[in-house]
Design a protein around this motif. Structure first.
Motif, PDB file in Angstrom:
ATOM      1  N   ALA A 130       3.509  12.339  -1.460  1.00 27.16           N
ATOM      2  CA  ALA A 130       3.736  13.766  -1.763  1.00 27.16           C
ATOM      3  C   ALA A 130       5.207  14.102  -1.908  1.00 27.16           C
ATOM      4  CB  ALA A 130       3.073  14.655  -0.716  1.00 27.16           C
ATOM      5  N   ASP A 131       5.987  13.178  -2.492  1.00 32.10           N
ATOM      6  CA  ASP A 131       7.427  13.402  -2.646  1.00 32.10           C
ATOM      7  C   ASP A 131       7.873  13.518  -4.103  1.00 32.10           C
ATOM      8  OD1 ASP A 131       7.179  10.755  -3.458  1.00 32.10           O
ATOM      9  OD2 ASP A 131       8.437   9.935  -1.860  1.00 32.10           O
ATOM     10  N   GLY A 132       6.935  13.379  -5.056  1.00 30.29           N
ATOM     11  CA  GLY A 132       7.285  13.491  -6.468  1.00 30.29           C
ATOM     12  C   GLY A 132       8.012  12.282  -7.025  1.00 30.29           C
ATOM     13  N   VAL A 133       8.170  11.239  -6.219  1.00 34.55           N
ATOM     14  CA  VAL A 133       8.821  10.001  -6.649  1.00 34.55           C
ATOM     15  C   VAL A 133       7.726   8.985  -6.952  1.00 34.55           C
ATOM     16  CG1 VAL A 133      10.333   8.103  -5.945  1.00 34.55           C
ATOM     17  CG2 VAL A 133      10.843  10.461  -5.225  1.00 34.55           C
ATOM     18  N   VAL A 134       7.802   8.349  -8.108  1.00 38.02           N
ATOM     19  CA  VAL A 134       6.799   7.356  -8.488  1.00 38.02           C
ATOM     20  C   VAL A 134       7.086   6.050  -7.758  1.00 38.02           C
ATOM     21  CG1 VAL A 134       5.804   6.033 -10.390  1.00 38.02           C
ATOM     22  CG2 VAL A 134       6.420   8.431 -10.743  1.00 38.02           C
ATOM     23  N   HIS A 135       6.133   5.616  -6.942  1.00 37.81           N
ATOM     24  CA  HIS A 135       6.232   4.360  -6.199  1.00 37.81           C
ATOM     25  C   HIS A 135       5.409   3.318  -6.955  1.00 37.81           C
ATOM     26  CE1 HIS A 135       7.967   6.559  -2.766  1.00 37.81           C
ATOM     27  NE2 HIS A 135       7.113   7.518  -3.115  1.00 37.81           N
ATOM     28  N   LEU A 136       6.081   2.335  -7.534  1.00 36.76           N
ATOM     29  CA  LEU A 136       5.401   1.322  -8.349  1.00 36.76           C
ATOM     30  C   LEU A 136       4.621   0.358  -7.470  1.00 36.76           C
ATOM     31  CD1 LEU A 136       8.293   0.645 -10.866  1.00 36.76           C
ATOM     32  CD2 LEU A 136       6.252   2.036 -11.226  1.00 36.76           C
ATOM     33  N   PRO A 137       3.551  -0.229  -8.008  1.00 36.12           N
ATOM     34  CA  PRO A 137       3.010  -0.043  -9.352  1.00 36.12           C
ATOM     35  C   PRO A 137       2.127   1.200  -9.437  1.00 36.12           C
ATOM     36  CG  PRO A 137       1.691  -1.668  -8.199  1.00 36.12           C
ATOM     37  CD  PRO A 137       2.813  -1.266  -7.253  1.00 36.12           C
ATOM     38  N   ILE A 138       1.836   1.588 -10.688  1.00 37.94           N
ATOM     39  CA  ILE A 138       0.969   2.729 -10.929  1.00 37.94           C
ATOM     40  C   ILE A 138      -0.315   2.260 -11.619  1.00 37.94           C
ATOM     41  CG2 ILE A 138       2.892   4.342 -11.083  1.00 37.94           C
ATOM     42  CD1 ILE A 138       2.398   4.402 -14.155  1.00 37.94           C
ATOM     43  N   ARG A 139      -1.336   3.114 -11.558  1.00 33.22           N
ATOM     44  CA  ARG A 139      -2.596   2.890 -12.267  1.00 33.22           C
ATOM     45  C   ARG A 139      -2.937   4.164 -13.022  1.00 33.22           C
ATOM     46  NH1 ARG A 139      -6.731   2.981  -8.866  1.00 33.22           N
ATOM     47  NH2 ARG A 139      -5.493   3.832  -7.182  1.00 33.22           N
ATOM     48  N   ILE A 140      -3.321   4.040 -14.287  1.00 31.48           N
ATOM     49  CA  ILE A 140      -3.770   5.210 -15.057  1.00 31.48           C
ATOM     50  C   ILE A 140      -5.256   5.377 -14.751  1.00 31.48           C
ATOM     51  CG2 ILE A 140      -4.109   6.197 -17.350  1.00 31.48           C
ATOM     52  CD1 ILE A 140      -1.578   4.686 -18.205  1.00 31.48           C
ATOM     53  N   THR A 141      -5.558   6.360 -13.932  1.00 34.24           N
ATOM     54  CA  THR A 141      -6.923   6.564 -13.457  1.00 34.24           C
ATOM     55  C   THR A 141      -7.722   7.526 -14.327  1.00 34.24           C
ATOM     56  OG1 THR A 141      -6.098   8.254 -11.956  1.00 34.24           O
ATOM     57  CG2 THR A 141      -6.360   6.018 -11.063  1.00 34.24           C
ATOM     58  N   VAL A 142      -7.031   8.461 -14.976  1.00 37.28           N
ATOM     59  CA  VAL A 142      -7.680   9.433 -15.873  1.00 37.28           C
ATOM     60  C   VAL A 142      -6.859   9.470 -17.163  1.00 37.28           C
ATOM     61  CG1 VAL A 142      -8.412  11.836 -16.176  1.00 37.28           C
ATOM     62  CG2 VAL A 142      -8.547  10.778 -13.914  1.00 37.28           C
ATOM     63  N   PRO A 143      -7.232   8.643 -18.153  1.00 42.15           N
ATOM     64  CA  PRO A 143      -6.460   8.617 -19.396  1.00 42.15           C
ATOM     65  C   PRO A 143      -6.554   9.900 -20.216  1.00 42.15           C
ATOM     66  CG  PRO A 143      -8.286   7.046 -19.479  1.00 42.15           C
ATOM     67  CD  PRO A 143      -8.276   7.634 -18.117  1.00 42.15           C
ATOM     68  N   ALA A 144      -7.555  10.731 -19.942  1.00 42.92           N
ATOM     69  CA  ALA A 144      -7.682  12.015 -20.641  1.00 42.92           C
ATOM     70  C   ALA A 144      -8.464  12.987 -19.773  1.00 42.92           C
ATOM     71  CB  ALA A 144      -8.378  11.832 -21.986  1.00 42.92           C
ATOM     72  N   LEU A 145      -8.009  14.244 -19.782  1.00 47.83           N
ATOM     73  CA  LEU A 145      -8.656  15.315 -19.030  1.00 47.83           C
ATOM     74  C   LEU A 145      -8.612  16.563 -19.902  1.00 47.83           C
ATOM     75  CD1 LEU A 145      -8.069  16.147 -15.309  1.00 47.83           C
ATOM     76  CD2 LEU A 145      -7.956  17.951 -17.009  1.00 47.83           C
TER      77      LEU A 145
END
Length: 168
Positions: A130-145
């Motif tokens: 909850a800090d707004g910093v991207v902690h790698l690695p990432i996963r695209i869980t919802v490619p479209a909404l």
């Protein structure tokens, strides 16, 4: 990431109606022939209908794998329906923090390549660190909404093709 909708539809992608459970909705997805002028012959067709109230449809990747390296952006070809709904995407970082990025307001008809930063700089976030910093690695869980932002009720059809990650 949607490389080929035909290959991943049955194994990975689910289209879910979310938001207020009291608001009636219908959503479905299928591989279909792409409208002319697009990047592929086949595309993922998303049909949606929301009654008035808070509702959205999330295309969930149930097997989203961590992306290697330092991904910078996500692009997606979309055939718009001029619904004026918002199209968003979500990714989750290593801490479990979810980021939501706006791809576009769907005020266009026809094919358009949309782009979203994966650096967290233009996204809302919640959960995890909850800090707004991207902690790698990432996963695209919802490619479209598809977000029915007007809350007046909406219906339409979008086509998605060739989602890509840039900067890996």
């Amino acid at each position: 990431v949607i490389a080929s909708p035909v290959d991943v539809l049955d194994r990975r992608l689910q289209l879910l109606a979310e938001g207020d459970p009291a608001v009636p909705s219908q959503v479905r997805h299928a591989v279909a022939s792409a409208p002319p002028g697009g990047p592929t012959r086949d595309a993922l067709r998303l049909d949606y209908r929301f009654s008035p109230g808070w509702k959205y449809a999330a295309l969930l990747d149930t097997q989203a794998a961590p992306l290697e390296g330092r991904p910078e952006a996500y692009t997606l070809w979309v055939y718009g329906d001029e619904s004026r709904n918002d199209l968003r995407m979500r990714f989750v970082d290593a801490s479990g923090q979810t980021f939501q990025c706006d791809l576009a307001t769907i005020d266009f008809k026809g094919w358009k390549q949309l782009r979203c930063s994966l650096k967290g700089d233009r996204a809302g976030f919640w959960g995890g660190a909850a800090d707004g910093v991207v902690h790698l690695p990432i996963r695209i869980t919802v490619p479209a909404l598809i977000d029915g932002v007007s809350r007046r009720g909406t219906a339409g059809t979008l086509y998605l093709a060739e989602g890509h990650v840039i900067g890996r």
